[in-house]
Design a protein around this motif. Structure first.
Motif: not given
Ligand SMILES: Cc1ncc(COP(=O)(O)O)c(C=O)c1O
Length: 453
Positions: A302-308, A323-326, A430-434
């Motif tokens: 999730k973080r890899q997506i939301t950070r973008q 956010p660290d516990g979900e 990366d594709q999902i975030a894009g």
């Protein structure tokens, strides 16, 4: 016919009438059951024949499929011990579903006729159904933009009859437990956490389900962690644990002596049979061992997506309490209105992102209070109308109607849900975030500022 003398009886030293029996004992449970299990797991005929050839060589005695009198260490007990360790809680009771976990916690907590229980308007129906089966009256509260119960509305709905609050940790996130615990302490109420959808999530360093008086989990196969049908009840209180144990085992519970008289008032009462079988216990023992790694994978994904993700006018990310516990198995954001949410979800789906909306569709959904006609119409299993008609419940509850929680309806109608796959690779993320940025940019005004939700 002449009577035989009593001296001829074996009990008096005479010869035994039954010396040896010729029959060959065949284990009641064994090879065929094992093959049936292999079939459940989808093995081919060839594989099943190979399994049969191996297991027929071993003369295994009938296994006990219940935790009691089991010659081998009980898998259900091992599951409970594992949960005690993973959740850092002294009492865990395995039961056969999340629904029976809720019923067990409610009954053990003393919820029954004369009690109101505050539940959110957005949860799976089991949370509220079990209040009614326990004989009490549910009071439905609004949710907020965390998709969990709104503490301010909880406080508004407290009456002299309120016995408990049930925060539900929906879709892997957690309710505002600091606020809920403070309200409960102020008003002397119990807190029963429904963590069926958030197994492994934590709130400020503590696993959800271990903060209130009881935590209830579903570890059925369609949940974050689990297989088959199963549930867990957790508590820090030995007395509540004994009552929970009593409810789940017909009232014939081990304390530790099954046949002992009541040691303390309220220890013995008529219960159900919600015991988890050794078969389900063994599957869930394996499943629960995977939980910490699953949660870590989901959080990273999730973080890899939301950070973008970029920010856009009119788009609000779900309020995540910790956010660290979900768990991170869902990404949710709110569009300005229901139509915009539908349009955005459709565009995301066209880009290859599994997105959905709920709430403004006409399709019935057991997660939304407006479709709980069992409650709204005060339905009962029998013509006597209990528990609604119960004298102790006279005047309790609220005027139920499909539009009684307008904020809940509004929030859900604007929500766009994206399910996250814990196995997505970095490139997948990366594709999902894009794709999310692409759709939002097409429909909404980009806002300047930092990237990352
Ligand atoms: C919030 C919530 N509570 C309780 C349950 C009931 O769990 P089970 O299906 O294991 O009985 C569910 C299941 O969907 C749920 O989502």
């Amino acid at each position: 016919m002449a009577r035989r003398s009593a001296e001829a009886l074996a009990i008096n030293g005479g010869a035994k009438a039954v010396t040896s029996l010729e029959c060959k004992d065949v284990p009641k449970i064994g090879i065929e059951e094992f093959i049936e299990l292999a079939d459940t797991f989808g093995f081919s005929e060839e594989a099943k024949a190979a399994i049969r050839a191996v297991i027929e060589k071993e003369n295994v005695p009938s296994p006990m499929l219940s935790r009691y009198y089991n010659p081998r260490p009980s898998k259900v007990k091992m599951l409970e011990e594992l949960a005690m360790q993973l959740f850092d809680v002294p009492y865990v009771l395995a039961v056969n579903s999340g629904t029976s976990a809720l019923n067990t916690a409610y009954v053990a907590a003393g919820i029954g006729p004369g009690c109101e229980v505050i539940v959110p308007g957005y949860t799976f129906f089991a949370t509220v159904a079990e209040v009614v089966t326990a004989g009490a009256i549910p009071v439905i509260a609004e949710i907020d933009e965390s998709l969990t119960i709104d503490p301010a509305d909880v406080e508004r709905k407290i009456t002299p009859h309120t016995k408990a609050i049930v925060p539900v940790h929906m879709i892997g996130t957690c309710a505002d437990m600091d606020a809920i615990m403070a309200i409960a302490r102020k008003h002397g109420l119990l807190v029963i956490e429904d963590a069926a959808q958030a197994c492994g999530a934590s709130y400020k360093g503590r696993r959800v389900g271990t903060i209130g008086d009881f935590g209830c989990f579903s570890i059925s196969s369609y949940k974050i962690t689990g297989g088959g049908e199963a549930g867990l009840v957790m508590t820090h209180d030995p007395y509540l644990y004994t009552r929970a144990q009593n409810n789940h085992d017909t009232g014939a519970c081990w304390r530790p002596d099954r046949y002992a008289k009541e040691r303390e008032a309220g220890e013995l009462f008529c219960g159900y049979n919600y015991k988890l079988s050794e078969l389900e216990g063994s599957v869930n023992l394996v499943q629960l061992r995977k939980m910490p790694d699953q949660v870590r994978r989901w959080q990273k994904t999730k973080r890899q997506i939301t950070r973008q993700l970029r920010h856009f006018a009119g788009i609000t990310p779900q309020q995540v309490r910790d956010p660290d516990g979900e768990v991170g198995n869902h990404l949710v954001f709110f569009a300005p209105d229901a139509q915009a949410a539908e349009k955005t979800a459709a565009a995301l789906a066209a880009e290859g992102v599994g997105a959905s909306t709920r709430g403004c569709k006409s399709a019935r959904d057991w997660h939304l209070y407006a479709f709980w006609e069992h409650i709204l119409e005060r339905k009962s299993a029998t013509p006597a109308g209990c528990p609604w008609s119960c004298e102790k419940n006279a005047g309790l509850g609220q005027d139920y109607s499909p539009d009684m929680c307008p904020r809940t309806l509004d929030i859900l109608s604007r929500a766009v849900f994206i399910g996250i796959n814990q196995w997505w690779t970095e490139r997948d993320c990366d594709q999902i975030a894009g794709a999310i940025n692409k759709v939002l940019e097409a429909y909404y005004e980009p806002l300047d500022g930092e990237i990352g939700w």
